[in-house]
Write a protein that holds these residues in place. Structure first.
Motif, PDB file in Angstrom:
ATOM      1  N   ALA A 245      57.724  38.214  56.145  1.00  0.00           N
ATOM      2  CA  ALA A 245      57.566  36.830  55.686  1.00  0.00           C
ATOM      3  C   ALA A 245      56.164  36.317  55.969  1.00  0.00           C
ATOM      4  CB  ALA A 245      58.599  35.937  56.372  1.00  0.00           C
ATOM      5  N   ALA A 246      55.508  36.895  56.978  1.00  0.00           N
ATOM      6  CA  ALA A 246      54.163  36.461  57.344  1.00  0.00           C
ATOM      7  C   ALA A 246      53.131  36.800  56.279  1.00  0.00           C
ATOM      8  CB  ALA A 246      53.755  37.091  58.679  1.00  0.00           C
ATOM      9  N   SER A 247      53.451  37.729  55.380  1.00  0.00           N
ATOM     10  CA  SER A 247      52.523  38.111  54.312  1.00  0.00           C
ATOM     11  C   SER A 247      52.989  37.666  52.930  1.00  0.00           C
ATOM     12  CB  SER A 247      52.316  39.635  54.307  1.00  0.00           C
ATOM     13  OG  SER A 247      51.603  40.053  55.455  1.00  0.00           O
ATOM     14  N   ALA A 248      54.099  36.960  52.857  1.00  0.00           N
ATOM     15  CA  ALA A 248      54.665  36.570  51.555  1.00  0.00           C
ATOM     16  C   ALA A 248      53.702  35.709  50.750  1.00  0.00           C
ATOM     17  CB  ALA A 248      55.989  35.835  51.767  1.00  0.00           C
ATOM     18  N   GLY A 249      52.953  34.854  51.416  1.00  0.00           N
ATOM     19  CA  GLY A 249      51.995  34.005  50.703  1.00  0.00           C
ATOM     20  C   GLY A 249      50.865  34.814  50.099  1.00  0.00           C
ATOM     21  N   CYS A 250      50.397  35.830  50.825  1.00  0.00           N
ATOM     22  CA  CYS A 250      49.352  36.712  50.289  1.00  0.00           C
ATOM     23  C   CYS A 250      49.851  37.456  49.056  1.00  0.00           C
ATOM     24  CB  CYS A 250      48.911  37.711  51.360  1.00  0.00           C
ATOM     25  SG  CYS A 250      48.086  36.976  52.783  1.00  0.00           S
ATOM     26  N   HIS A 251      51.083  37.950  49.140  1.00  0.00           N
ATOM     27  CA  HIS A 251      51.651  38.683  48.010  1.00  0.00           C
ATOM     28  C   HIS A 251      51.809  37.768  46.793  1.00  0.00           C
ATOM     29  CE1 HIS A 251      53.604  41.461  51.239  1.00  0.00           C
ATOM     30  NE2 HIS A 251      52.327  41.701  51.070  1.00  0.00           N
ATOM     31  N   GLU A 252      52.155  36.516  47.041  1.00  0.00           N
ATOM     32  CA  GLU A 252      52.299  35.565  45.933  1.00  0.00           C
ATOM     33  C   GLU A 252      50.955  35.302  45.258  1.00  0.00           C
ATOM     34  OE1 GLU A 252      52.992  31.217  46.611  1.00  0.00           O
ATOM     35  OE2 GLU A 252      54.907  31.656  45.630  1.00  0.00           O
ATOM     36  N   LEU A 253      49.882  35.176  46.044  1.00  0.00           N
ATOM     37  CA  LEU A 253      48.549  34.965  45.472  1.00  0.00           C
ATOM     38  C   LEU A 253      48.150  36.122  44.564  1.00  0.00           C
ATOM     39  CD1 LEU A 253      46.545  33.608  48.565  1.00  0.00           C
ATOM     40  CD2 LEU A 253      47.150  32.316  46.510  1.00  0.00           C
TER      41      LEU A 253
ATOM     42  N   ARG B  43      50.253  38.351  43.159  1.00  0.00           N
ATOM     43  CA  ARG B  43      51.185  38.424  42.031  1.00  0.00           C
ATOM     44  C   ARG B  43      50.839  37.396  40.949  1.00  0.00           C
ATOM     45  NH1 ARG B  43      55.464  37.444  44.650  1.00  0.00           N
ATOM     46  NH2 ARG B  43      55.742  35.267  44.050  1.00  0.00           N
ATOM     47  N   ASP B  44      50.409  36.209  41.363  1.00  0.00           N
ATOM     48  CA  ASP B  44      50.072  35.157  40.415  1.00  0.00           C
ATOM     49  C   ASP B  44      48.691  35.320  39.798  1.00  0.00           C
ATOM     50  OD1 ASP B  44      52.497  34.069  41.011  1.00  0.00           O
ATOM     51  OD2 ASP B  44      51.731  32.438  42.265  1.00  0.00           O
ATOM     52  N   GLY B  45      47.960  36.328  40.224  1.00  0.00           N
ATOM     53  CA  GLY B  45      46.617  36.537  39.687  1.00  0.00           C
ATOM     54  C   GLY B  45      45.577  35.614  40.285  1.00  0.00           C
ATOM     55  N   ALA B  46      45.933  34.907  41.351  1.00  0.00           N
ATOM     56  CA  ALA B  46      44.987  33.974  41.984  1.00  0.00           C
ATOM     57  C   ALA B  46      44.062  34.676  42.962  1.00  0.00           C
ATOM     58  CB  ALA B  46      45.749  32.864  42.708  1.00  0.00           C
ATOM     59  N   ALA B  47      44.419  35.892  43.382  1.00  0.00           N
ATOM     60  CA  ALA B  47      43.618  36.605  44.375  1.00  0.00           C
ATOM     61  C   ALA B  47      43.552  38.085  44.038  1.00  0.00           C
ATOM     62  CB  ALA B  47      44.210  36.411  45.779  1.00  0.00           C
ATOM     63  N   VAL B  48      42.453  38.700  44.486  1.00  0.00           N
ATOM     64  CA  VAL B  48      42.272  40.140  44.382  1.00  0.00           C
ATOM     65  C   VAL B  48      42.761  40.765  45.681  1.00  0.00           C
ATOM     66  CG1 VAL B  48      40.567  41.996  44.176  1.00  0.00           C
ATOM     67  CG2 VAL B  48      40.283  39.879  42.868  1.00  0.00           C
ATOM     68  N   LEU B  49      43.484  41.849  45.591  1.00  0.00           N
ATOM     69  CA  LEU B  49      43.977  42.526  46.781  1.00  0.00           C
ATOM     70  C   LEU B  49      42.817  43.201  47.502  1.00  0.00           C
ATOM     71  CD1 LEU B  49      47.208  44.548  47.131  1.00  0.00           C
ATOM     72  CD2 LEU B  49      45.066  45.560  47.918  1.00  0.00           C
ATOM     73  N   VAL B  50      42.696  42.935  48.805  1.00  0.00           N
ATOM     74  CA  VAL B  50      41.662  43.585  49.618  1.00  0.00           C
ATOM     75  C   VAL B  50      42.315  44.224  50.833  1.00  0.00           C
ATOM     76  CG1 VAL B  50      39.837  42.005  48.875  1.00  0.00           C
ATOM     77  CG2 VAL B  50      41.147  41.472  50.917  1.00  0.00           C
ATOM     78  N   THR B  51      41.758  45.339  51.262  1.00  0.00           N
ATOM     79  CA  THR B  51      42.364  46.079  52.377  1.00  0.00           C
ATOM     80  C   THR B  51      41.423  46.274  53.548  1.00  0.00           C
ATOM     81  OG1 THR B  51      41.732  48.201  51.387  1.00  0.00           O
ATOM     82  CG2 THR B  51      43.901  47.321  50.808  1.00  0.00           C
TER      83      THR B  51
END
Length: 383
Positions: free
Chosen positions: A277-285, A287-295
């Motif tokens: 649940a602590a990362s759910a907001g990141c996943h939503e960003l 998924r919605d195309g609002a953010a680029v995934l970075v590792t």
């Protein structure tokens, strides 16, 4: 702070003479408005945008019944005493007329009236090459470790870290930057004399030594709930990009990402376990195309396209098999949006790939050099 009316004149003045001076001096009037209006007060911004800062103060004085909330604070304000407090505390004032003013703040629809700063670092210079690292207060060990590693990694490339000094991700980001002797800027929701949280006194002391602590709230103003949201927009605006390291669906750090998106900043998000649940907001960003995934730090450096190519751990991966893989992430996104036959305008490509025209132009130069794009009668297509 540089104003037509000198600080010494104000400090030696008596009574309310400073009010008359403020109604004649643009920068002094800005300082007064920073004390009498909340940061995003729509009525205040509408008034000063319409008639100017000095004239807006005149309106408060002559029509107190219509502008009661500002008039009450103005009546209670002792500006010379506030200036003494600022000087005694060792803080300084930044106004848009000053050389050290971070010009990126002017991109905000409701920019701050003034900034209050402690620390010897030049805020504007630090923020020129910087990234905002934000996230949940109730962060996991994983999130804090990743935040610190990213901060340390980008710091090794001369990139400063901007965050909010809170528990969890913010603190880990600041500590990572400090560990690598990189610059860091902490933006507070209250006055710079009301450090929050107080448990981070040692961290704040280190930030003052190696970076800067900034607020748009004057000294003495408490970190109230609404001011955290106001503060988030400054974190988003000060840097070219924001990375959310760990955030739940209701995390306040998501508002920083949204504000960054609204003012055309790049946004990244770090993934976590799909069960967290602590990362759910990141996943939503993502998924919605609002953010680029970075590792990691390498991805963040790549996301900040203007920071140039870097030697990364990707050099150890197998040879690239697609020509478009040889360019950066933004250039690949632009290449994907380019038509094959009929060339398209820069604005059309920008709309298609969700980038700004300026980003698209930079990416097109990279694609042209790589032989992946060509220009035809002022428009662009795949080569």
């Amino acid at each position: 702070m540089t104003t037509t009316t000198s600080r010494n004149d104000l400090l030696s003045g008596t009574g309310h003479a400073w009010r008359d001076a403020a109604e004649q001096d643009e920068q002094l009037a800005r300082l007064v408005w920073a004390h009498i209006a909340e940061p995003r007060d729509a009525k205040a911004h509408l008034l000063v945008d319409g008639v100017g800062y000095p004239e807006a103060l005149t309106a408060v004085r002559t029509h107190p019944e219509k502008l009661a909330n500002f008039a009450a604070r103005l009546e209670q304000l002792d500006l010379p005493e506030q200036l003494r407090r600022i000087e005694t505390f060792g803080a300084r004032i930044l106004l848009p007329s000053d050389d050290g003013w971070p010009e990126r703040l002017d991109d905000l629809p409701q920019p701050p009236h003034a900034l209050f700063v402690v620390g010897e670092a030049d805020v504007r210079s630090l923020c020129e090459r910087s990234v905002a690292l934000v996230g949940a207060r109730a962060a996991t060990h994983y999130g804090q470790r990743v935040a610190a590693e990213i901060a340390l990694g980008v710091g090794s490339h001369g990139v400063a870290v901007v965050s909010g000094g809170a528990f969890g991700i913010d603190a880990a980001a600041h500590r990572g930057a400090l560990a690598g002797d990189a610059g860091t800027v902490c933006v507070l929701p209250g006055g710079v004399d009301r450090l929050y949280p107080s448990a981070h006194d040692a961290l704040f002391s280190a930030i003052r030594e190696q970076g800067a602590i900034v607020s748009e709230m004057p000294l003495g103003f408490a970190p109230m709930r609404q001011r955290f949201l106001h503060r988030n927009r400054l974190i988003a605006a000060l840097t070219p990009g924001t990375v959310v390291v760990e955030a739940g669906l209701r995390s306040g750090s998501l508002s920083t990402a949204r504000r960054a998106e609204e003012i055309q900043r790049v946004v990244g998000a770090v993934p976590g376990p799909i069960t967290s649940a602590a990362s759910a907001g990141c996943h939503e960003l993502v998924r919605d195309g609002a953010a680029v995934l970075v590792t990691g730090a390498d991805d963040v450096i790549e996301l900040m396209a203007g920071y140039g190519a870097q030697q990364t751990t990707r050099d150890t991966l197998p040879a690239l098999v697609k020509p478009e893989d040889a360019v950066g992430a933004t250039a690949r996104a632009v290449w994907d949006a380019l038509p094959v036959r009929r060339a398209a305008s820069v604005d059309h490509v920008a709309t298609s790939c969700g980038r700004t025209p300026r980003e698209v132009l930079t990416a097109l130069g990279e694609l042209l050099a790589a032989g992946l794009a060509e220009k035809v009668d002022g428009a662009w297509r795949k080569a």
